[in-house]
Design a protein around this motif. Structure first.
Motif, PDB file in Angstrom:
ATOM      1  N   ASP A  60      14.389 -25.500  27.673  1.00  0.00           N
ATOM      2  CA  ASP A  60      14.386 -26.509  28.850  1.00  0.00           C
ATOM      3  C   ASP A  60      15.509 -26.967  29.399  1.00  0.00           C
ATOM      4  OD1 ASP A  60      14.196 -30.057  29.232  1.00  0.00           O
ATOM      5  OD2 ASP A  60      12.325 -28.751  30.028  1.00  0.00           O
ATOM      6  N   ASP A  61      15.710 -27.511  30.745  1.00  0.00           N
ATOM      7  CA  ASP A  61      16.926 -27.795  31.430  1.00  0.00           C
ATOM      8  C   ASP A  61      17.679 -28.929  30.629  1.00  0.00           C
ATOM      9  OD1 ASP A  61      16.032 -27.384  34.764  1.00  0.00           O
ATOM     10  OD2 ASP A  61      16.619 -25.704  33.294  1.00  0.00           O
ATOM     11  N   SER A  62      17.069 -29.808  29.918  1.00  0.00           N
ATOM     12  CA  SER A  62      17.547 -30.941  29.133  1.00  0.00           C
ATOM     13  C   SER A  62      18.235 -30.475  28.059  1.00  0.00           C
ATOM     14  CB  SER A  62      16.409 -31.888  28.753  1.00  0.00           C
ATOM     15  OG  SER A  62      15.591 -31.315  27.975  1.00  0.00           O
ATOM     16  N   VAL A  63      17.932 -29.328  27.634  1.00  0.00           N
ATOM     17  CA  VAL A  63      19.002 -28.812  26.381  1.00  0.00           C
ATOM     18  C   VAL A  63      19.770 -27.737  26.520  1.00  0.00           C
ATOM     19  CG1 VAL A  63      17.061 -29.801  24.843  1.00  0.00           C
ATOM     20  CG2 VAL A  63      16.952 -27.420  25.373  1.00  0.00           C
ATOM     21  N   LYS A  64      19.513 -27.105  27.664  1.00  0.00           N
ATOM     22  CA  LYS A  64      20.269 -25.797  28.193  1.00  0.00           C
ATOM     23  C   LYS A  64      21.955 -25.930  27.934  1.00  0.00           C
ATOM     24  CE  LYS A  64      18.031 -23.479  31.184  1.00  0.00           C
ATOM     25  NZ  LYS A  64      17.599 -23.124  32.243  1.00  0.00           N
ATOM     26  N   GLY A  65      22.344 -24.960  27.217  1.00  0.00           N
ATOM     27  CA  GLY A  65      23.824 -25.323  26.827  1.00  0.00           C
ATOM     28  C   GLY A  65      24.124 -25.936  25.634  1.00  0.00           C
ATOM     29  N   ARG A  66      23.089 -26.865  25.136  1.00  0.00           N
ATOM     30  CA  ARG A  66      23.509 -27.347  23.927  1.00  0.00           C
ATOM     31  C   ARG A  66      22.713 -27.064  22.729  1.00  0.00           C
ATOM     32  NH1 ARG A  66      22.000 -32.814  23.613  1.00  0.00           N
ATOM     33  NH2 ARG A  66      20.268 -32.385  25.092  1.00  0.00           N
ATOM     34  N   PHE A  67      21.483 -26.403  23.026  1.00  0.00           N
ATOM     35  CA  PHE A  67      20.744 -26.135  21.912  1.00  0.00           C
ATOM     36  C   PHE A  67      20.623 -24.561  22.027  1.00  0.00           C
ATOM     37  CE2 PHE A  67      17.588 -29.819  21.342  1.00  0.00           C
ATOM     38  CZ  PHE A  67      18.921 -30.954  21.283  1.00  0.00           C
ATOM     39  N   THR A  68      20.372 -23.726  20.546  1.00  0.00           N
ATOM     40  CA  THR A  68      20.271 -22.313  20.628  1.00  0.00           C
ATOM     41  C   THR A  68      19.314 -21.997  19.655  1.00  0.00           C
ATOM     42  OG1 THR A  68      22.695 -21.923  21.083  1.00  0.00           O
ATOM     43  CG2 THR A  68      21.321 -20.100  20.246  1.00  0.00           C
ATOM     44  N   ILE A  69      18.247 -21.217  20.222  1.00  0.00           N
ATOM     45  CA  ILE A  69      17.240 -20.838  19.159  1.00  0.00           C
ATOM     46  C   ILE A  69      17.449 -19.406  18.694  1.00  0.00           C
ATOM     47  CG2 ILE A  69      15.776 -19.972  21.154  1.00  0.00           C
ATOM     48  CD1 ILE A  69      13.229 -21.013  19.330  1.00  0.00           C
ATOM     49  N   SER A  70      17.306 -19.319  17.468  1.00  0.00           N
ATOM     50  CA  SER A  70      17.644 -17.749  16.917  1.00  0.00           C
ATOM     51  C   SER A  70      16.429 -17.520  15.746  1.00  0.00           C
ATOM     52  CB  SER A  70      18.927 -17.722  16.480  1.00  0.00           C
ATOM     53  OG  SER A  70      19.190 -18.704  15.404  1.00  0.00           O
ATOM     54  N   ARG A  71      16.454 -16.266  15.734  1.00  0.00           N
ATOM     55  CA  ARG A  71      15.476 -15.958  14.698  1.00  0.00           C
ATOM     56  C   ARG A  71      16.188 -14.961  13.458  1.00  0.00           C
ATOM     57  NH1 ARG A  71      10.013 -14.082  16.105  1.00  0.00           N
ATOM     58  NH2 ARG A  71       9.605 -14.840  18.397  1.00  0.00           N
ATOM     59  N   ASP A  72      15.795 -15.391  12.217  1.00  0.00           N
ATOM     60  CA  ASP A  72      16.391 -14.793  11.097  1.00  0.00           C
ATOM     61  C   ASP A  72      15.212 -13.877  10.411  1.00  0.00           C
ATOM     62  OD1 ASP A  72      17.480 -14.029   8.422  1.00  0.00           O
ATOM     63  OD2 ASP A  72      18.776 -15.902   8.362  1.00  0.00           O
ATOM     64  N   ASN A  73      15.050 -12.744  10.896  1.00  0.00           N
ATOM     65  CA  ASN A  73      13.945 -11.824  10.329  1.00  0.00           C
ATOM     66  C   ASN A  73      14.096 -11.519   8.708  1.00  0.00           C
ATOM     67  OD1 ASN A  73      12.988 -11.689  13.025  1.00  0.00           O
ATOM     68  ND2 ASN A  73      14.079  -9.800  13.437  1.00  0.00           N
ATOM     69  N   ALA A  74      15.251 -11.452   8.192  1.00  0.00           N
ATOM     70  CA  ALA A  74      15.396 -11.435   6.768  1.00  0.00           C
ATOM     71  C   ALA A  74      14.586 -12.570   6.092  1.00  0.00           C
ATOM     72  CB  ALA A  74      16.722 -11.104   6.633  1.00  0.00           C
TER      73      ALA A  74
END
Length: 124
Positions: A60-74
């Motif tokens: 969402d634009d309100s969090v872009k540049g501040r939040f990062t989503i990532s997967r840890d498959n292990a």
């Protein structure tokens, strides 16, 4: 799939938190995973998603540049790193898993499974 969200807490404005969404029963590998938040008296709103179709991330634009989503498959987790937090980020944060089409990753109704939510409070 059972989801467990964790990592919330109280932080001062400008601080950081890292939320984690852990899955049991199945892996995240076949689901789009999204983070949403809901403040008192408001509807659940989209924050970020990691799409399974193309492995791209959406914000969402309100969090872009501040939040990062990532997967840890292990570890079978999906994390949300939140930096530069603002008081308006205060809400209960939920993770969801589903298979929405790309154009609809922000629609919470298209997610099948939900975690219980974790409270994030940002003080000014």
């Amino acid at each position: 799939v059972q989801l467990q969200a964790s990592g919330g807490g109280l932080v001062q404005a400008g601080g950081s938190l890292r939320l984690s969404c852990a899955a049991s029963g199945r892996t995240f590998s076949s689901y789009t995973v999204g983070w949403f938040r809901q403040a008192p008296g408001k509807e659940r709103e989209f924050i970020a998603a990691s799409a399974i179709q193309n492995m791209r991330t959406y914000y969402d634009d309100s969090v872009k540049g501040r939040f990062t989503i990532s997967r840890d498959n292990a570890k079978n987790t999906v994390n949300l790193q939140m930096n530069s937090l603002k008081p308006e980020d205060t809400a209960v944060y939920y993770c969801g898993a589903g298979r929405p089409i790309i154009s609809s990753v922000s629609n919470p109704q298209l997610y099948y499974y939900w975690g219980q939510g974790t409270q994030v409070t940002v003080s000014s």
